[in-house]
Design an enzyme around this catalytic site. Structure first.
Site, mmCIF file in Angstrom:
data_model
loop_
_atom_site.group_PDB
_atom_site.id
_atom_site.type_symbol
_atom_site.label_atom_id
_atom_site.label_comp_id
_atom_site.label_asym_id
_atom_site.label_seq_id
_atom_site.Cartn_x
_atom_site.Cartn_y
_atom_site.Cartn_z
ATOM 1 C CG HIS B 136 -1.871 1.000 1.428
ATOM 2 N ND1 HIS B 136 -1.599 2.271 1.895
ATOM 3 C CD2 HIS B 136 -3.208 0.970 1.203
ATOM 4 C CE1 HIS B 136 -2.730 2.967 1.945
ATOM 5 N NE2 HIS B 136 -3.714 2.213 1.522
ATOM 6 C CG ASP B 213 0.539 -2.603 5.983
ATOM 7 O OD1 ASP B 213 -0.386 -2.726 6.822
ATOM 8 O OD2 ASP B 213 0.416 -1.950 4.931
ATOM 9 C CD GLN B 216 -6.949 -4.402 4.004
ATOM 10 O OE1 GLN B 216 -7.899 -5.086 4.410
ATOM 11 N NE2 GLN B 216 -7.098 -3.160 3.618
ATOM 12 C CE LYS B 239 -7.121 -0.085 6.248
ATOM 13 N NZ LYS B 239 -7.829 0.465 5.092
ATOM 14 C CB CYS B 379 -3.718 3.434 -1.537
ATOM 15 S SG CYS B 379 -4.838 4.769 -1.226
HETATM 16 C C1 LIG Z 1 -2.483 -2.923 3.422
HETATM 17 C C2 LIG Z 1 -2.768 -1.545 3.934
HETATM 18 N N1 LIG Z 1 -1.800 -0.862 4.521
HETATM 19 C C3 LIG Z 1 -2.002 0.368 5.019
HETATM 20 C C4 LIG Z 1 -3.219 0.989 4.935
HETATM 21 C C5 LIG Z 1 -3.364 2.366 5.476
HETATM 22 O O1 LIG Z 1 -4.249 2.423 6.524
HETATM 23 P P1 LIG Z 1 -4.683 3.813 7.136
HETATM 24 O O2 LIG Z 1 -5.262 4.608 6.020
HETATM 25 O O3 LIG Z 1 -5.677 3.457 8.173
HETATM 26 O O4 LIG Z 1 -3.454 4.454 7.682
HETATM 27 C C6 LIG Z 1 -4.262 0.313 4.325
HETATM 28 C C7 LIG Z 1 -5.596 0.932 4.219
HETATM 29 O O5 LIG Z 1 -6.126 1.237 3.203
HETATM 30 C C8 LIG Z 1 -4.033 -0.982 3.806
HETATM 31 O O6 LIG Z 1 -5.004 -1.662 3.196
#
Ligand SMILES: Cc1ncc(COP(=O)(O)O)c(C=O)c1O
Lengths: 149, 421
Positions: B136, B213, B216, B239, B379
């Site tokens: 992401h 990370d 998800q 999430k 993203c």
């Molecule tokens: C795999 C992953 N990493 C990071 C994020 C970023 O999360 P946040 O926007 O809550 O910081 C997301 C969310 O869209 C994600 O799906």
């Protein structure tokens, strides 16, 4: 209730599947690229200007049905018009797609009125306006890519 | 039609979905006069009334700043806030609550690591940071900063056509110059569950750290930081049934000690003088300023909710729904799905494209049917480029989704195909 058919009228589907003026113009007098990074839509508008009039206009690109149909309808609508007529038409078009459902539609918009349903889907307004912003950039002979976010 | 009137599916569901649905007030509403079918939990999940009530309870009964107030209300808020930290620590099997710092999001957590451990800390010119093509943006851009400011070298493990990481390439890229390996436990586009335990093990063999990370993963499957041997791990409350604006940074105690804070201010200090300050202990040194107290408390309740269901059951439920969805997708002509086919290797995130229909049009048409899905680049632009896709549509499942929701999605897709026939 917003109806699917208001957004995806036959004319729109027809123009998105068989876009008019979908080509490059070799030796175009002006050209601009529009990009919506959110959805990956990308459009290039070509112009052949003759004494301040749009003698020819065409576009290429990829995008959703709304942006493609809008580009196609736009090229039909502004061909043969003067620069300032095209700019004024964009103003009225913008008003229509950002207006409220049920607002009276300016008769001078002609066929472009089929995109009035977009106003019920605010997130799609950018799709419908991307070709117009790109045309505006080409008319102003801006070189950089127009980016809508 | 009201939800409870609908016939239950014959399939054995591992969660009591109707009872779960009843906990989510938003699922009672309609969208454009249609039943709400929410299939965008990968972007943000809906919230059960327990979480909503816990945050409003904080504001209506014991709102006070934490760690500072001498009075009863402040003791209560501090107790609940710190209690939430303990729940989160247990949830991911951290050794101690002090290994959990609250941030605003996964994004902030990764930035703290990149800045505090990378940019301000250990990373030197020429050191290598190894990411993957499927990250992401929030696990890409913070590392760009380390490259730009420290001269670190960024390398990336590619994704195979089946949506899994090229592990042989990982071995090739991993060298004694590698200082950090950063990887998503679960892809938000492909649904791929990466072999992070193995990735961390190999990273450790060359002396590199493994940053995970879990944005998800934490909401959808059991996560055990000790078993993974993750050095840092990040996820977001919103999430996983929790409020927005609360995130988690996990780090091994000794690594958090070595990490510089990102935010200077109140809370994060022990003593302040003109021109210099001593920082507070871990994890408080990462929590500069008044924290998101209601958010943390809400997240604690979200963790309770998930723990009560059991993360194994949550995962099994999502595997079942995903399996059903993939089978249905398979039977559709002109529709392509991305990511591993085997549900054991993937989560309930299904990206797809329909021949002749742009993902934005798919999302708009489904919207008219009351179905919420995502369209765009999610993203993850480098991943989209890898697959040469300008955009995809994405449906994602959670505990409140059932097979009816999948059926609604499939019917919606057929409707899209009719429109664009
Ligand atoms: C795999 C992953 N990493 C990071 C994020 C970023 O999360 P946040 O926007 O809550 O910081 C997301 C969310 O869209 C994600 O799906």
């Amino acid at each position: 209730m917003a109806d699917l058919r208001e957004l995806y009228q036959d004319t729109i589907l027809d123009h998105s599947k068989k876009p008019r003026n979908f080509r490059e113009i070799p030796g175009a007098t002006a050209k601009a690229v529009g990009h919506n990074p959110l959805c990956g839509d990308r459009v290039t508008v070509y112009l052949r200007l003759d004494a301040g009039n749009i003698a020819d206009i065409a576009f290429i690109g990829q995008g959703c049905a709304i942006s493609k149909a809008s580009a196609s309808l736009m090229t039909d609508a502004v061909k043969g018009k003067s620069k300032s007529e095209a700019t004024r038409l964009f103003e009225r078009f913008r008003k229509m797609v950002t207006g409220r459902p049920g607002d009276p539609i300016d008769a001078s918009l002609g066929k472009l009125a089929v995109l009035s349903g977009v106003c019920e889907f605010p997130v799609r307004v950018k799709c419908a306006s991307l070709p117009w912003h790109t045309l505006e950039a080409a008319l102003e002979a801006k070189q950089e890519t127009v980016s809508l976010e | 039609m009201a939800r409870k009137d609908r016939m239950a599916k014959p399939a054995k569901m591992l969660l009591n979905v109707p009872a779960i649905q009843a906990d989510f007030p938003i699922l009672k509403r309609t969208v454009r006069d249609k039943r709400l079918v929410y299939l965008d939990s990968a972007a943000t999940s809906q919230k059960p009334k327990q979480v909503i009530e816990a945050t409003s309870d904080y504001y209506s009964r014991y709102n006070a700043n934490v760690h500072r107030a001498i009075y009863e209300l402040g003791e209560e808020s501090t107790r609940e806030y710190e209690g939430a930290r303990e729940k989160v620590a247990d949830f991911i099997h951290a050794k101690a609550a002090s290994e959990i710092a609250f941030t605003k999001s996964t994004t902030e957590s990764i930035n703290v690591i990149a800045y505090g451990y990378g940019l301000k800390g250990k990373i030197q010119k020429g050191d290598e940071i190894l990411g993957t093509v499927m990250e992401h943006h929030s696990n890409h851009v913070p590392w760009h900063f380390v490259k730009d400011h420290k001269g670190a070298v960024l390398k990336y493990v590619d994704v195979a056509d089946d949506g899994t990481l090229k592990m042989e390439q990982y071995d090739d890229l991993l060298t004694r110059h590698t200082k950090i390996v950063t990887v998503t436990l679960c892809s938000n586009v492909l649904g791929t569950i990466n072999p992070v335990k193995e990735i961390a093990k190999r990273a450790h063999e060359v002396g590199a750290l493994c940053v995970v990370d879990a944005a998800q993963a934490a909401p959808h499957m059991p996560v055990d930081v000790q078993s993974l041997d993750a050095d840092f791990l990040a996820f977001s409350g919103h999430k996983m049934l929790g409020p927005t604006g609360i995130g988690v940074l996990y780090g091994k105690a000794e690594l958090l000690e070595e990490t510089e804070p990102l935010l200077g201010g109140g809370e994060m200090i022990r003593e302040v003088h003109l021109g210099w300050a001593k920082w507070n202990d871990v994890p408080y040194k990462f929590e500069g300023g008044t924290p998101n107290i209601a958010g943390a408390i809400g997240l604690g309740v979200a963790v309770d909710y998930l723990t009560k269901l059991g993360m194994d059951a949550v995962r099994a439920h999502e595997m079942e729904v995903t399996q059903y969805a993939l089978e249905k997708f398979d039977r559709l002509k002109g529709v392509t799905t991305y990511g591993p086919k085997d549900v054991k290797r993937r989560a309930g995130v299904v990206s797809f494209t329909i021949e002749g229909a742009h993902p934005h049009d798919i999302a708009s048409i489904l919207d008219v049917e009351g179905i919420c899905i995502r369209s765009g680049h999610h993203c993850a632009q480098p991943l989209m480029e890898r697959f040469d896709l300008p955009a995809t549509a994405r449906a994602s499942f959670y505990i409140y989704n059932d097979l009816d929701d999948v059926d609604a999605l499939i019917a919606g897709i057929k409707r899209v195909q009719e429109v664009f026939a």
